[in-house]
Scaffold this motif. Structure first.
Motif, PDB file in Angstrom:
ATOM      1  N   LEU A 126       0.829  -1.201   0.000  1.00 39.13           N
ATOM      2  CA  LEU A 126       0.000   0.000   0.000  1.00 39.13           C
ATOM      3  C   LEU A 126       0.867   1.256   0.000  1.00 39.13           C
ATOM      4  O   LEU A 126       0.585   2.213  -0.727  1.00 39.13           O
ATOM      5  N   LEU A 127       1.913   1.262   0.822  1.00 34.32           N
ATOM      6  CA  LEU A 127       2.783   2.434   0.890  1.00 34.32           C
ATOM      7  C   LEU A 127       3.418   2.716  -0.463  1.00 34.32           C
ATOM      8  O   LEU A 127       3.456   3.872  -0.917  1.00 34.32           O
ATOM      9  N   ARG A 128       3.916   1.674  -1.145  1.00 35.54           N
ATOM     10  CA  ARG A 128       4.539   1.882  -2.450  1.00 35.54           C
ATOM     11  C   ARG A 128       3.527   2.448  -3.453  1.00 35.54           C
ATOM     12  O   ARG A 128       3.828   3.367  -4.212  1.00 35.54           O
ATOM     13  N   ALA A 129       2.309   1.867  -3.445  1.00 34.88           N
ATOM     14  CA  ALA A 129       1.279   2.353  -4.370  1.00 34.88           C
ATOM     15  C   ALA A 129       0.920   3.798  -4.056  1.00 34.88           C
ATOM     16  O   ALA A 129       0.754   4.626  -4.963  1.00 34.88           O
ATOM     17  N   ALA A 130       0.789   4.131  -2.769  1.00 33.41           N
ATOM     18  CA  ALA A 130       0.441   5.499  -2.378  1.00 33.41           C
ATOM     19  C   ALA A 130       1.515   6.482  -2.811  1.00 33.41           C
ATOM     20  O   ALA A 130       1.217   7.596  -3.278  1.00 33.41           O
ATOM     21  N   GLN A 131       2.776   6.084  -2.683  1.00 34.56           N
ATOM     22  CA  GLN A 131       3.865   6.965  -3.105  1.00 34.56           C
ATOM     23  C   GLN A 131       3.867   7.153  -4.617  1.00 34.56           C
ATOM     24  O   GLN A 131       4.075   8.271  -5.122  1.00 34.56           O
ATOM     25  N   SER A 183       0.960  19.439  -7.634  1.00 32.92           N
ATOM     26  CA  SER A 183       1.047  20.418  -6.561  1.00 32.92           C
ATOM     27  C   SER A 183      -0.135  21.360  -6.665  1.00 32.92           C
ATOM     28  O   SER A 183      -0.824  21.417  -7.694  1.00 32.92           O
ATOM     29  N   GLY A 184      -0.354  22.125  -5.604  1.00 32.51           N
ATOM     30  CA  GLY A 184      -1.449  23.087  -5.599  1.00 32.51           C
ATOM     31  C   GLY A 184      -2.777  22.409  -5.818  1.00 32.51           C
ATOM     32  O   GLY A 184      -3.050  21.329  -5.288  1.00 32.51           O
ATOM     33  N   GLU A 185      -3.633  23.016  -6.618  1.00 29.59           N
ATOM     34  CA  GLU A 185      -4.951  22.452  -6.862  1.00 29.59           C
ATOM     35  C   GLU A 185      -4.902  21.216  -7.754  1.00 29.59           C
ATOM     36  O   GLU A 185      -5.911  20.513  -7.896  1.00 29.59           O
ATOM     37  N   GLU A 186      -3.757  20.950  -8.349  1.00 28.16           N
ATOM     38  CA  GLU A 186      -3.593  19.743  -9.153  1.00 28.16           C
ATOM     39  C   GLU A 186      -2.984  18.606  -8.340  1.00 28.16           C
ATOM     40  O   GLU A 186      -2.712  17.539  -8.881  1.00 28.16           O
ATOM     41  N   ARG A 187      -2.763  18.820  -7.057  1.00 26.33           N
ATOM     42  CA  ARG A 187      -2.148  17.801  -6.214  1.00 26.33           C
ATOM     43  C   ARG A 187      -3.056  16.584  -6.103  1.00 26.33           C
ATOM     44  O   ARG A 187      -4.261  16.690  -5.843  1.00 26.33           O
ATOM     45  N   ARG A 188      -2.492  15.404  -6.315  1.00 22.88           N
ATOM     46  CA  ARG A 188      -3.188  14.138  -6.140  1.00 22.88           C
ATOM     47  C   ARG A 188      -2.482  13.377  -5.022  1.00 22.88           C
ATOM     48  O   ARG A 188      -1.244  13.300  -5.000  1.00 22.88           O
ATOM     49  N   TYR A 189      -3.257  12.829  -4.114  1.00 20.68           N
ATOM     50  CA  TYR A 189      -2.701  12.148  -2.948  1.00 20.68           C
ATOM     51  C   TYR A 189      -2.892  10.638  -3.081  1.00 20.68           C
ATOM     52  O   TYR A 189      -3.953  10.163  -3.496  1.00 20.68           O
ATOM     53  N   GLY A 190      -1.861   9.898  -2.693  1.00 23.92           N
ATOM     54  CA  GLY A 190      -1.954   8.446  -2.748  1.00 23.92           C
ATOM     55  C   GLY A 190      -2.830   7.863  -1.659  1.00 23.92           C
ATOM     56  O   GLY A 190      -3.389   6.771  -1.820  1.00 23.92           O
ATOM     57  N   TYR A 191      -2.954   8.603  -0.537  1.00 22.14           N
ATOM     58  CA  TYR A 191      -3.704   8.061   0.606  1.00 22.14           C
ATOM     59  C   TYR A 191      -4.292   9.216   1.405  1.00 22.14           C
ATOM     60  O   TYR A 191      -3.708  10.303   1.490  1.00 22.14           O
ATOM     61  N   THR A 210       5.012   2.789  13.871  1.00 23.08           N
ATOM     62  CA  THR A 210       4.853   4.238  13.946  1.00 23.08           C
ATOM     63  C   THR A 210       5.630   4.930  12.835  1.00 23.08           C
ATOM     64  O   THR A 210       5.161   5.910  12.239  1.00 23.08           O
ATOM     65  N   ARG A 211       6.807   4.417  12.520  1.00 21.14           N
ATOM     66  CA  ARG A 211       7.595   5.003  11.431  1.00 21.14           C
ATOM     67  C   ARG A 211       6.879   4.831  10.099  1.00 21.14           C
ATOM     68  O   ARG A 211       6.884   5.740   9.243  1.00 21.14           O
ATOM     69  N   PHE A 212       6.236   3.683   9.907  1.00 21.21           N
ATOM     70  CA  PHE A 212       5.454   3.448   8.688  1.00 21.21           C
ATOM     71  C   PHE A 212       4.317   4.473   8.582  1.00 21.21           C
ATOM     72  O   PHE A 212       4.080   5.057   7.516  1.00 21.21           O
ATOM     73  N   ILE A 213       3.603   4.687   9.689  1.00 25.85           N
ATOM     74  CA  ILE A 213       2.469   5.619   9.689  1.00 25.85           C
ATOM     75  C   ILE A 213       2.922   7.029   9.323  1.00 25.85           C
ATOM     76  O   ILE A 213       2.302   7.714   8.506  1.00 25.85           O
ATOM     77  N   ILE A 214       4.031   7.465   9.909  1.00 23.63           N
ATOM     78  CA  ILE A 214       4.530   8.810   9.637  1.00 23.63           C
ATOM     79  C   ILE A 214       4.933   8.947   8.172  1.00 23.63           C
ATOM     80  O   ILE A 214       4.634   9.949   7.513  1.00 23.63           O
ATOM     81  N   THR A 215       5.603   7.928   7.637  1.00 21.75           N
ATOM     82  CA  THR A 215       6.005   7.970   6.230  1.00 21.75           C
ATOM     83  C   THR A 215       4.786   8.042   5.320  1.00 21.75           C
ATOM     84  O   THR A 215       4.739   8.832   4.367  1.00 21.75           O
ATOM     85  N   LEU A 216       3.773   7.218   5.606  1.00 19.44           N
ATOM     86  CA  LEU A 216       2.561   7.197   4.787  1.00 19.44           C
ATOM     87  C   LEU A 216       1.860   8.551   4.802  1.00 19.44           C
ATOM     88  O   LEU A 216       1.495   9.093   3.752  1.00 19.44           O
ATOM     89  N   ARG A 219       3.064  11.558   5.829  1.00 21.07           N
ATOM     90  CA  ARG A 219       3.900  12.695   5.439  1.00 21.07           C
ATOM     91  C   ARG A 219       4.126  12.748   3.929  1.00 21.07           C
ATOM     92  O   ARG A 219       4.111  13.829   3.326  1.00 21.07           O
ATOM     93  N   GLU A 220       4.332  11.585   3.300  1.00 28.22           N
ATOM     94  CA  GLU A 220       4.721  11.565   1.891  1.00 28.22           C
ATOM     95  C   GLU A 220       3.547  11.425   0.926  1.00 28.22           C
ATOM     96  O   GLU A 220       3.681  11.781  -0.252  1.00 28.22           O
ATOM     97  N   SER A 221       2.406  10.895   1.422  1.00 24.20           N
ATOM     98  CA  SER A 221       1.346  10.548   0.465  1.00 24.20           C
ATOM     99  C   SER A 221      -0.027  11.085   0.817  1.00 24.20           C
ATOM    100  O   SER A 221      -0.987  10.786   0.121  1.00 24.20           O
TER     101      SER A 221
END
Length: 568
Positions: free
Chosen positions: A291-296, A302-310, A353-359, A361-363
């Motif tokens: 899931l993390l890889r797919a979300a990334q 960016s901006g109004e064109e930003r798409r989020y993986g999760y 917890t590190r997984f949660i923060i990465t997910l 923060r990055e996605s």
């Protein structure tokens, strides 16, 4: 008329007694029913009686200050003259959700207002046109007739049992109860609807047996009957009929203090419109890392064109934290009795917890954790807004959400199995309602007969692309769904239920406030391991204080003067 809402009475077109129904509705219309409207914010006092005579007879207008009266009179006039679009069945936020998104973009992303509003207008028109283009249902030419009520009277000499049920479970129980009373001569079930009880223990007042939307707490087990001897002696309902993860929340100290009735299972929602070439859609084999890889991979722009993986669909980020902890085999505590302690610095907890923060923060659009303290008590609705706008690829369906049901060009929701990894379900992943018998009742056997009947009568599965899966606790009663996506999720759920259940800890002392605060601070740039170590220390001090006999709220502020959690 309430702000933005009109409430009233209707009569069924199939009634066989229109004159009697009209007399009843006429009677109701002359009554002041505002006392039936419960609102913790005291908004019920602004509900205006529809009939002028009722408003005058109750001195409704006289109790208002001049400004409130002027505002409500203006509202009535506005409602009388304004033309509101009538699109029944469409997502109830269809008309203002685009405006909320535009406002967020202007405030948070500094987008030009004209550009944000143009995007909102286009989204609004897209949703409206998609709804208007839906196939028109074919009306049923047969006249609708209201069914004649079946007499619900106890037979002479029947054992009368009182069965309590909350409003949330009433619809699941009522039809079965009516059939039970028609078929049974020796037992008569009196169905009692409860709106006031706050716990399993509360439900024992006035009831022989009852249903409750959650498993028992440690304190509740003293108020309800241990059903294990009945399970052991009854070949028609062995405990093995229930998957171990569903029965586990009802088991404590060798006893079984209730039977699971229905379960809500988390699923993984995803937007098919955002999956690009090379990124596979979710399957039953997905792990958290998949899931993390797919979300990334699916995060872009960016901006109004930003798409989020999760993103969080429900806005309850603390509940999602608990879900991800379980995927890593992590727990916030270990041991038992006096040896029970928090495990915030355990390697599994740190890894989760590190997984949660990465997910996050990055996605995701979430930059802070909400819901664990008074200052952050409101859930983060940004995720659900972005999902509905077609800007999020993946989300967890843990609870009912406000996500739209109607797809659009950019929002095409689908359902997938949750990424459980090798751990299977934990008790905290599942919402399980239960059936109980009062610890002391003269009608134990009659209640047991009814609980068996109810348990055996539920076989419907409820599934939706943007809702969790709901199914009876006796999973074997459910037929395989015809829809391939739902069948895949159901099969994955059934397979996960076959794995060993993690034990449920029924100890009341743990306060997770400091753990959630550590995660929140780390998400915002703090040192994760140091924050977890500080949280571990404060929680240990808190537990020592509680075990010394002090009140939980007192202990919380003693060990941490800045404590801002909820009272225990």
């Amino acid at each position: 008329i309430a702000p933005g809402t009109t409430r009233g009475y209707v009569m069924s077109g199939g009634t066989q007694h229109p004159e009697a129904a009209w007399r009843w509705l006429s009677f109701l219309s002359r009554k002041d029913v505002r006392g039936l409207i419960s609102d913790t914010n005291d908004l019920a006092k602004f509900v205006i009686p529809a009939r002028r005579s009722v408003a005058e007879g109750t001195n409704f207008w006289g109790r208002l200050d001049p400004e409130a009266r002027a505002a409500l009179e203006a509202l009535i006039q506005q409602r009388a003259t304004a033309q509101y679009p009538d699109l029944p069945g469409l997502y109830n936020n269809w008309w203002y959700q685009p405006l909320r998104d535009a406002l967020s973009e202007v405030i948070e992303q500094k987008a030009p207002p004209e550009q944000a509003l143009a995007t909102a207008q286009a989204t609004f028109e897209q949703q409206r046109n998609a709804w208007l283009a839906r196939p028109t249902p074919t009306p049923d030419p047969q006249p609708f007739v209201v069914a004649t009520p079946v007499p619900n009277v106890a037979a002479a000499g029947a054992t009368r049992i009182k069965f309590g049920v909350t409003r949330s479970l009433e619809n699941q129980v009522r039809a079965v109860a009516e059939r039970f009373n028609q078929e049974q001569q020796a037992i008569f079930l009196e169905l009692r609807i409860d709106s006031d009880s706050r716990s399993v223990s509360d439900m024992t007042s006035g009831n022989d047996c009852f249903a409750w939307p959650a498993p028992p707490t440690a304190a509740d087990t003293a108020a309800v009957l241990d059903l294990q001897p009945l399970l052991d002696a009854d070949p028609n309902l062995p405990g093995s009929d229930f998957p171990a993860p569903l029965l586990a929340p009802f088991q404590h100290a060798g006893g079984t203090f209730g039977l699971p009735l229905r379960v809500t299972v988390p699923t993984l929602g995803y937007n098919q419109a955002l999956f690009t070439a090379g990124v596979a859609t979710p399957t039953a084999t997905w792990s958290p890392d998949d899931l993390l890889r797919a979300a990334q991979q699916l995060s872009s722009g960016s901006g109004e064109e930003r798409r989020y993986g999760y993103a969080s669909a429900s806005g309850d980020l603390t509940a999602e934290v608990d879900f991800w902890l379980a995927r890593f085999g992590a727990s916030l505590s270990s041991g038992s009795g006096d040896g029970w302690k928090p495990t915030f610095t355990d390697p599994k907890t740190v890894a989760a917890t590190r997984f949660i923060i990465t997910l996050l923060r990055e996605s995701s659009p979430h930059t802070a954790l909400t819901g664990y303290s008074s200052a952050t008590r409101f859930n983060d609705s940004r995720g659900s807004e972005l999902i509905g706008a077609g800007r999020v690829a993946l989300w967890l369906n843990q609870f009912n959400t406000g996500l739209p049901d109607s797809p659009t060009a950019s929002y095409s929701p689908a359902i997938g199995p949750p990424p459980l990894g090798s751990e299977g379900f934990s008790p905290d992943d599942l919402e399980v309602s239960g059936l109980y018998i009062k610890v002391v009742t003269p009608h134990m056997q009659a209640c047991w007969q009814w609980l068996k009947t109810l348990s055996n009568s539920l076989n419907q599965l409820e599934a939706s692309p943007n809702r969790p899966l709901r199914l009876p606790a006796r999973v074997a009663l459910v037929a395989l769904p015809a829809d391939p996506a739902t069948a895949s999720v159901f099969n994955a759920t059934r397979t996960a239920f076959e794995r060993p259940a993690r034990p449920r800890v029924l100890l009341p002392e743990l306060n997770p406030y400091w753990f959630y605060r550590a995660l929140d601070r780390a998400l915002q740039g703090g040192d994760l391991e140091q924050e977890l170590a500080d949280a571990q220390f404060l929680t240990e001090q808190y537990l020592a204080c509680v075990r010394g006999g002090e009140e939980a709220a007192t202990c919380a502020t003693q060990v941490d003067p800045t404590y801002d959690g909820f009272s225990q």
